[in-house]
Design a protein around this motif. Structure first.
Motif, PDB file in Angstrom:
ATOM      1  N   THR A  93      45.840  52.627  15.845  1.00 54.27           N
ATOM      2  CA  THR A  93      45.419  51.291  16.259  1.00 54.27           C
ATOM      3  C   THR A  93      45.769  50.316  15.151  1.00 54.27           C
ATOM      4  O   THR A  93      45.601  50.623  13.965  1.00 54.27           O
ATOM      5  CB  THR A  93      43.907  51.234  16.526  1.00 54.27           C
ATOM      6  OG1 THR A  93      43.224  51.665  15.346  1.00 54.27           O
ATOM      7  CG2 THR A  93      43.519  52.106  17.691  1.00 54.27           C
ATOM      8  N   ARG A  98      44.449  42.844  16.363  1.00 53.98           N
ATOM      9  CA  ARG A  98      45.276  41.738  16.851  1.00 53.98           C
ATOM     10  C   ARG A  98      45.810  42.052  18.241  1.00 53.98           C
ATOM     11  O   ARG A  98      46.182  43.171  18.544  1.00 53.98           O
ATOM     12  CB  ARG A  98      46.440  41.500  15.915  1.00 53.98           C
ATOM     13  CG  ARG A  98      46.018  41.052  14.559  1.00 53.98           C
ATOM     14  CD  ARG A  98      47.226  40.756  13.713  1.00 53.98           C
ATOM     15  NE  ARG A  98      46.820  40.923  12.331  1.00 53.98           N
ATOM     16  CZ  ARG A  98      47.559  41.453  11.407  1.00 53.98           C
ATOM     17  NH1 ARG A  98      48.759  41.866  11.683  1.00 53.98           N
ATOM     18  NH2 ARG A  98      47.123  41.571  10.189  1.00 53.98           N
ATOM     19  N   SER A  99      45.885  41.023  19.055  1.00 52.70           N
ATOM     20  CA  SER A  99      46.431  41.220  20.391  1.00 52.70           C
ATOM     21  C   SER A  99      47.917  40.901  20.425  1.00 52.70           C
ATOM     22  O   SER A  99      48.620  41.321  21.326  1.00 52.70           O
ATOM     23  CB  SER A  99      45.685  40.342  21.397  1.00 52.70           C
ATOM     24  OG  SER A  99      45.822  38.982  21.032  1.00 52.70           O
ATOM     25  N   ARG A 100      48.425  40.149  19.430  1.00 49.53           N
ATOM     26  CA  ARG A 100      49.841  39.798  19.369  1.00 49.53           C
ATOM     27  C   ARG A 100      50.555  40.676  18.353  1.00 49.53           C
ATOM     28  O   ARG A 100      49.959  41.156  17.400  1.00 49.53           O
ATOM     29  CB  ARG A 100      50.012  38.352  18.930  1.00 49.53           C
ATOM     30  CG  ARG A 100      49.571  37.354  19.928  1.00 49.53           C
ATOM     31  CD  ARG A 100      50.016  35.973  19.466  1.00 49.53           C
ATOM     32  NE  ARG A 100      49.691  34.998  20.462  1.00 49.53           N
ATOM     33  CZ  ARG A 100      48.842  34.004  20.273  1.00 49.53           C
ATOM     34  NH1 ARG A 100      48.240  33.870  19.124  1.00 49.53           N
ATOM     35  NH2 ARG A 100      48.596  33.169  21.234  1.00 49.53           N
TER      36      ARG A 100
END
Length: 115
Positions: A93, A98-100
């Motif tokens: 992970t 962060r999603s970006r």
């Protein structure tokens, strides 16, 4: 005619100075790196390492991780493992949640930067 003679003399002086400078630097390189040999040079015994059995790391990945990044992380875990111990990488992970991706975050930073 006088200006041509002055220009020729200046060109000869400059190139002779450059030639002399390159010769001096070359001599520093030749004579400046000499090392004295030890008086009594004894051969140093080279310790032999015991053969190490290859370690295997099996990996199960979840999410949308790139295969190359997962392979590098698994190789780093395998290199740090003691002899005879096997590890399994179950999940990778990103830090910070962060999603970006880094590229997308850099693009957002660049496009929203104030003038």
């Amino acid at each position: 005619m006088n200006s041509l003679m002055t220009a020729a003399i200046l060109i000869v002086v400059v190139f002779s100075a450059l030639l002399l400078l390159s010769l001096v630097i070359g001599l520093f390189g030749k004579f400046g790196t000499r090392e004295k040999a030890p008086a009594a040079a004894r051969p140093v015994p080279v310790p032999t390492k015991p053969a190490v059995a290859p370690r295997t790391v099996s990996s199960v990945f979840t999410g949308e991780d790139d295969d190359e990044i997962a392979a590098v992380i698994a190789a780093a875990v395998a290199m740090m493992a003691p002899a005879g111990v096997t590890y399994r990488v179950r999940r990778i992970t990103p830090a910070g949640g962060r999603s970006r991706s880094e590229w997308a975050a850099a693009a957002v930073r660049q496009n929203t930067m104030p003038f």
